[in-house]
Motif scaffolding. Structure first.
Motif, PDB file in Angstrom:
ATOM      1  N   VAL A   1       0.857  -1.187   0.000  1.00 23.67           N
ATOM      2  CA  VAL A   1       0.000   0.000   0.000  1.00 23.67           C
ATOM      3  C   VAL A   1       0.892   1.235   0.000  1.00 23.67           C
ATOM      4  CG1 VAL A   1      -1.807   1.276   1.220  1.00 23.67           C
ATOM      5  CG2 VAL A   1      -1.815  -1.229   1.253  1.00 23.67           C
ATOM      6  N   GLY A   2       0.458   2.261  -0.688  1.00 22.72           N
ATOM      7  CA  GLY A   2       1.238   3.487  -0.725  1.00 22.72           C
ATOM      8  C   GLY A   2       0.373   4.722  -0.743  1.00 22.72           C
ATOM      9  N   ILE A   3       1.055   5.854  -0.696  1.00 20.84           N
ATOM     10  CA  ILE A   3       0.425   7.164  -0.791  1.00 20.84           C
ATOM     11  C   ILE A   3       1.140   7.955  -1.872  1.00 20.84           C
ATOM     12  CG2 ILE A   3       1.895   8.094   1.065  1.00 20.84           C
ATOM     13  CD1 ILE A   3      -0.456   9.921   1.838  1.00 20.84           C
ATOM     14  N   CYS A   4       0.387   8.723  -2.630  1.00 20.36           N
ATOM     15  CA  CYS A   4       0.960   9.623  -3.635  1.00 20.36           C
ATOM     16  C   CYS A   4       0.907  11.021  -3.064  1.00 20.36           C
ATOM     17  CB  CYS A   4       0.156   9.537  -4.930  1.00 20.36           C
ATOM     18  SG  CYS A   4       0.830  10.526  -6.287  1.00 20.36           S
TER      19      CYS A   4
ATOM     20  N   GLU B   1      -4.284   7.644 -13.282  1.00 18.43           N
ATOM     21  CA  GLU B   1      -3.739   7.126 -12.023  1.00 18.43           C
ATOM     22  C   GLU B   1      -4.538   7.647 -10.828  1.00 18.43           C
ATOM     23  OE1 GLU B   1      -0.978   7.014 -15.245  1.00 18.43           O
ATOM     24  OE2 GLU B   1      -1.689   8.830 -14.255  1.00 18.43           O
ATOM     25  N   THR B   2      -4.998   8.892 -10.926  1.00 17.62           N
ATOM     26  CA  THR B   2      -5.746   9.489  -9.820  1.00 17.62           C
ATOM     27  C   THR B   2      -7.007   8.704  -9.521  1.00 17.62           C
ATOM     28  OG1 THR B   2      -4.883  11.674 -10.410  1.00 17.62           O
ATOM     29  CG2 THR B   2      -6.843  11.615  -9.016  1.00 17.62           C
ATOM     30  N   TRP B   3      -7.662   8.241 -10.555  1.00 16.83           N
ATOM     31  CA  TRP B   3      -8.902   7.481 -10.345  1.00 16.83           C
ATOM     32  C   TRP B   3      -8.640   6.070  -9.823  1.00 16.83           C
ATOM     33  CZ3 TRP B   3      -9.820  12.125 -11.908  1.00 16.83           C
ATOM     34  CH2 TRP B   3     -11.093  12.662 -11.789  1.00 16.83           C
ATOM     35  N   LYS B   4      -7.380   5.649  -9.761  1.00 15.26           N
ATOM     36  CA  LYS B   4      -7.029   4.376  -9.129  1.00 15.26           C
ATOM     37  C   LYS B   4      -6.739   4.548  -7.643  1.00 15.26           C
ATOM     38  CE  LYS B   4      -5.356   2.416 -13.451  1.00 15.26           C
ATOM     39  NZ  LYS B   4      -4.193   1.909 -14.231  1.00 15.26           N
ATOM     40  N   ALA B   5      -6.626   5.785  -7.182  1.00 15.55           N
ATOM     41  CA  ALA B   5      -6.454   6.058  -5.753  1.00 15.55           C
ATOM     42  C   ALA B   5      -7.804   5.938  -5.059  1.00 15.55           C
ATOM     43  CB  ALA B   5      -5.878   7.458  -5.541  1.00 15.55           C
ATOM     44  N   GLU B   6      -7.815   5.301  -3.893  1.00 15.52           N
ATOM     45  CA  GLU B   6      -9.075   5.119  -3.179  1.00 15.52           C
ATOM     46  C   GLU B   6      -9.656   6.447  -2.706  1.00 15.52           C
ATOM     47  OE1 GLU B   6      -8.182   2.353  -0.075  1.00 15.52           O
ATOM     48  OE2 GLU B   6      -7.982   0.668  -1.456  1.00 15.52           O
ATOM     49  N   LYS B   7      -8.782   7.372  -2.366  1.00 11.70           N
ATOM     50  CA  LYS B   7      -9.228   8.684  -1.896  1.00 11.70           C
ATOM     51  C   LYS B   7      -8.294   9.752  -2.441  1.00 11.70           C
ATOM     52  CE  LYS B   7      -8.483  10.124   2.439  1.00 11.70           C
ATOM     53  NZ  LYS B   7      -8.629  10.294   3.908  1.00 11.70           N
ATOM     54  N   VAL B   8      -8.858  10.918  -2.751  1.00 15.13           N
ATOM     55  CA  VAL B   8      -8.072  12.095  -3.115  1.00 15.13           C
ATOM     56  C   VAL B   8      -8.315  13.146  -2.046  1.00 15.13           C
ATOM     57  CG1 VAL B   8      -7.683  13.920  -4.800  1.00 15.13           C
ATOM     58  CG2 VAL B   8      -8.247  11.599  -5.582  1.00 15.13           C
ATOM     59  N   SER B   9      -7.245  13.647  -1.452  1.00 15.30           N
ATOM     60  CA  SER B   9      -7.380  14.703  -0.440  1.00 15.30           C
ATOM     61  C   SER B   9      -6.567  15.917  -0.877  1.00 15.30           C
ATOM     62  CB  SER B   9      -6.930  14.210   0.939  1.00 15.30           C
ATOM     63  OG  SER B   9      -5.558  13.892   0.958  1.00 15.30           O
ATOM     64  N   ILE B  10      -7.188  17.076  -0.799  1.00 19.29           N
ATOM     65  CA  ILE B  10      -6.580  18.334  -1.217  1.00 19.29           C
ATOM     66  C   ILE B  10      -6.450  19.233   0.015  1.00 19.29           C
ATOM     67  CG2 ILE B  10      -6.756  20.326  -2.751  1.00 19.29           C
ATOM     68  CD1 ILE B  10      -6.428  17.619  -4.204  1.00 19.29           C
ATOM     69  N   TRP B  11      -5.240  19.791   0.223  1.00 16.86           N
ATOM     70  CA  TRP B  11      -4.899  20.506   1.453  1.00 16.86           C
ATOM     71  C   TRP B  11      -4.596  21.958   1.124  1.00 16.86           C
ATOM     72  CZ3 TRP B  11      -5.319  17.753   5.988  1.00 16.86           C
ATOM     73  CH2 TRP B  11      -5.575  16.376   5.820  1.00 16.86           C
ATOM     74  N   GLN B  12      -5.370  22.870   1.720  1.00 14.85           N
ATOM     75  CA  GLN B  12      -5.296  24.269   1.342  1.00 14.85           C
ATOM     76  C   GLN B  12      -5.147  25.150   2.588  1.00 14.85           C
ATOM     77  OE1 GLN B  12      -7.739  25.241  -2.223  1.00 14.85           O
ATOM     78  NE2 GLN B  12      -8.953  23.463  -1.616  1.00 14.85           N
ATOM     79  N   ALA B  13      -3.935  25.619   2.761  1.00 18.69           N
ATOM     80  CA  ALA B  13      -3.646  26.493   3.898  1.00 18.69           C
ATOM     81  C   ALA B  13      -3.675  27.964   3.516  1.00 18.69           C
ATOM     82  CB  ALA B  13      -2.279  26.146   4.476  1.00 18.69           C
TER      83      ALA B  13
ATOM     84  N   GLN C   1      -9.003  10.495 -19.405  1.00 15.18           N
ATOM     85  CA  GLN C   1      -8.249   9.386 -19.988  1.00 15.18           C
ATOM     86  C   GLN C   1      -6.745   9.623 -19.967  1.00 15.18           C
ATOM     87  OE1 GLN C   1      -9.655   6.431 -20.819  1.00 15.18           O
ATOM     88  NE2 GLN C   1     -11.445   7.442 -19.911  1.00 15.18           N
ATOM     89  N   LEU C   2      -6.302  10.823 -19.624  1.00  9.04           N
ATOM     90  CA  LEU C   2      -4.881  11.145 -19.639  1.00  9.04           C
ATOM     91  C   LEU C   2      -4.164  10.421 -18.504  1.00  9.04           C
ATOM     92  CD1 LEU C   2      -5.172  15.002 -20.195  1.00  9.04           C
ATOM     93  CD2 LEU C   2      -4.567  13.275 -21.914  1.00  9.04           C
ATOM     94  N   SER C   3      -3.039   9.805 -18.853  1.00  3.77           N
ATOM     95  CA  SER C   3      -2.224   9.141 -17.837  1.00  3.77           C
ATOM     96  C   SER C   3      -0.981   9.992 -17.574  1.00  3.77           C
ATOM     97  CB  SER C   3      -1.846   7.741 -18.301  1.00  3.77           C
ATOM     98  OG  SER C   3      -1.124   7.800 -19.522  1.00  3.77           O
ATOM     99  N   ALA C   4      -0.059   9.446 -16.786  1.00  2.00           N
ATOM    100  CA  ALA C   4       1.192  10.156 -16.487  1.00  2.00           C
ATOM    101  C   ALA C   4       1.866  10.557 -17.793  1.00  2.00           C
ATOM    102  CB  ALA C   4       2.101   9.276 -15.647  1.00  2.00           C
ATOM    103  N   ARG C   5       2.380  11.783 -17.855  1.00  2.00           N
ATOM    104  CA  ARG C   5       2.827  12.313 -19.139  1.00  2.00           C
ATOM    105  C   ARG C   5       3.685  13.557 -18.937  1.00  2.00           C
ATOM    106  NH1 ARG C   5      -1.661  14.049 -17.235  1.00  2.00           N
ATOM    107  NH2 ARG C   5      -2.578  16.077 -17.752  1.00  2.00           N
ATOM    108  N   ILE C   6       4.262  14.038 -20.053  1.00  2.00           N
ATOM    109  CA  ILE C   6       4.960  15.318 -20.086  1.00  2.00           C
ATOM    110  C   ILE C   6       3.932  16.389 -20.431  1.00  2.00           C
ATOM    111  CG2 ILE C   6       6.785  16.648 -21.199  1.00  2.00           C
ATOM    112  CD1 ILE C   6       8.040  13.880 -21.963  1.00  2.00           C
ATOM    113  N   VAL C   7       3.940  17.494 -19.696  1.00  2.00           N
ATOM    114  CA  VAL C   7       2.950  18.550 -19.923  1.00  2.00           C
ATOM    115  C   VAL C   7       3.625  19.893 -20.121  1.00  2.00           C
ATOM    116  CG1 VAL C   7       1.099  17.392 -18.652  1.00  2.00           C
ATOM    117  CG2 VAL C   7       2.676  18.888 -17.422  1.00  2.00           C
ATOM    118  N   ASP C   8       2.969  20.728 -20.933  1.00  2.00           N
ATOM    119  CA  ASP C   8       3.324  22.147 -21.002  1.00  2.00           C
ATOM    120  C   ASP C   8       2.607  22.861 -19.873  1.00  2.00           C
ATOM    121  OD1 ASP C   8       4.837  21.867 -23.372  1.00  2.00           O
ATOM    122  OD2 ASP C   8       3.006  21.956 -24.587  1.00  2.00           O
TER     123      ASP C   8
END
Length: 310
Positions: free
Chosen positions: A74-77, A245-257, A206-213
């Motif tokens: 198990v891991g965390i991104c 890949e994000t949709w393969k994560a069980e949970k997405v948490s966004i942290w905003q300080a 549908q976009l996976s890990a990639r190079i982005v502008d």
């Protein structure tokens, strides 16, 4: 009919191309209104102190890693931005004596320059930041093997994507940038098939890990937060974890300080996700269709969206 031209970068899509009514509805939200945006699949959590916010973020690492076994890795991104949680993670691992032998970590992005990912000698290297703020601070007997640490690289994108099938991602953390991205999932340029409209949500997902502008807003933000405003020192491309890949994560948490986006931006994405308004000019809004999303805010950073001269 073609949509509005961006007020910030004519050659790109971004949140300023949305319908004005969405802006007005988001801007008028009070802090109490924001708390009430929670719905099944989307939870808004407000923290009264920065200490409680960053501790809760650090504990997500611990709770994910404690689930890992030799037969069920198990891991965390995790992000660079915020980073304040990283030393806390190391302290918790050491004090609780947690072995990370079978745990995994994905770095969600890295800068790309001169045909490859930057190495740790680059002043903005995310890998170096994770190592110095987290992994080097963990006692040797508890450390994670280097083979269990995964970053997107120019030559390993397929393997990086595949690792999300081989290892359970308990949670993908992120911050929110000024351009309303998670990781470096920025809006697209306004060109080719996307002159009159940005890509559809289904296409973007549908976009996976990639190079982005990188959007000019993203370049300016990183210059402001990490480079003293020296924008010519910020690479114009990056490698990033994708929606796939994000949709393969069980949970997405966004942290905003309140350090990366402003009072309006922090309202806009929560409003769109809560109401199911998906538009790829606001990439974060696509999380409306993820089954488990949490937005964590430092309450006092939300303030009000008001015009005030200083």
């Amino acid at each position: 009919m073609s949509r509005k031209i961006s007020r910030l970068a004519e050659g790109w899509w971004d949140y300023t191309t949305l319908d004005d009514q969405i802006h007005r509805d988001a801007a008028k939200l009070s802090v109490k209104d924001i708390e009430q945006l929670s719905r099944p699949g989307f939870q808004v959590v407000l923290h009264d102190t920065l200490e409680s916010l960053y501790l809760a973020e650090a504990l997500e690492y611990i709770n994910a890693w404690k689930q890992s076994t030799p037969s069920n890795p198990v891991g965390i991104c995790g992000p660079i931005g915020p980073t304040e949680q990283l030393p806390l993670v190391a302290q918790l691992v050491n004090d609780l004596e947690i072995s990370l032998e079978h745990a995994h970590f994905w770095g969600m992005d890295e800068w790309y320059e001169n045909g490859k990912e930057v190495d740790e000698t680059h002043p903005l290297s995310f890998a170096r930041a994770n190592r110095e703020l987290l992994f080097d601070r963990i006692k040797p007997q508890f450390r994670m093997p280097d083979s269990n640490i995964h970053y997107p690289g120019a030559g390993n994108l397929d393997a990086y994507t595949r690792s999300f099938d081989e290892i359970r991602c308990a949670v993908m953390q992120g911050g929110q940038g000024d351009v309303k991205h998670w990781a470096f999932n920025d809006p697209f340029k306004r060109e080719g098939n996307y002159v009159d409209a940005p890509p559809s949500p289904d296409e973007y997902r549908q976009l996976s890990a990639r190079i982005v502008d990188l959007h000019p807003i993203t370049l300016m933000q990183n210059a402001r937060t990490s480079g003293g405003g020296y924008v010519v020192g910020v690479p114009m491309q990056a490698l990033t974890v994708g929606p796939r890949e994000t949709w393969k994560a069980e949970k997405v948490s966004i942290w905003q300080a309140g350090n990366h986006d402003n009072a309006f931006g922090m309202r806009l994405t929560a409003f769109m996700i809560s109401k199911g308004i998906e538009d790829t000019s606001v990439p974060m809004s696509l999380l409306a269709s993820h089954p488990q999303v949490e937005f964590h805010y430092y309450r006092h950073a939300l303030k009000d969206v008001a015009t005030e001269m200083h």
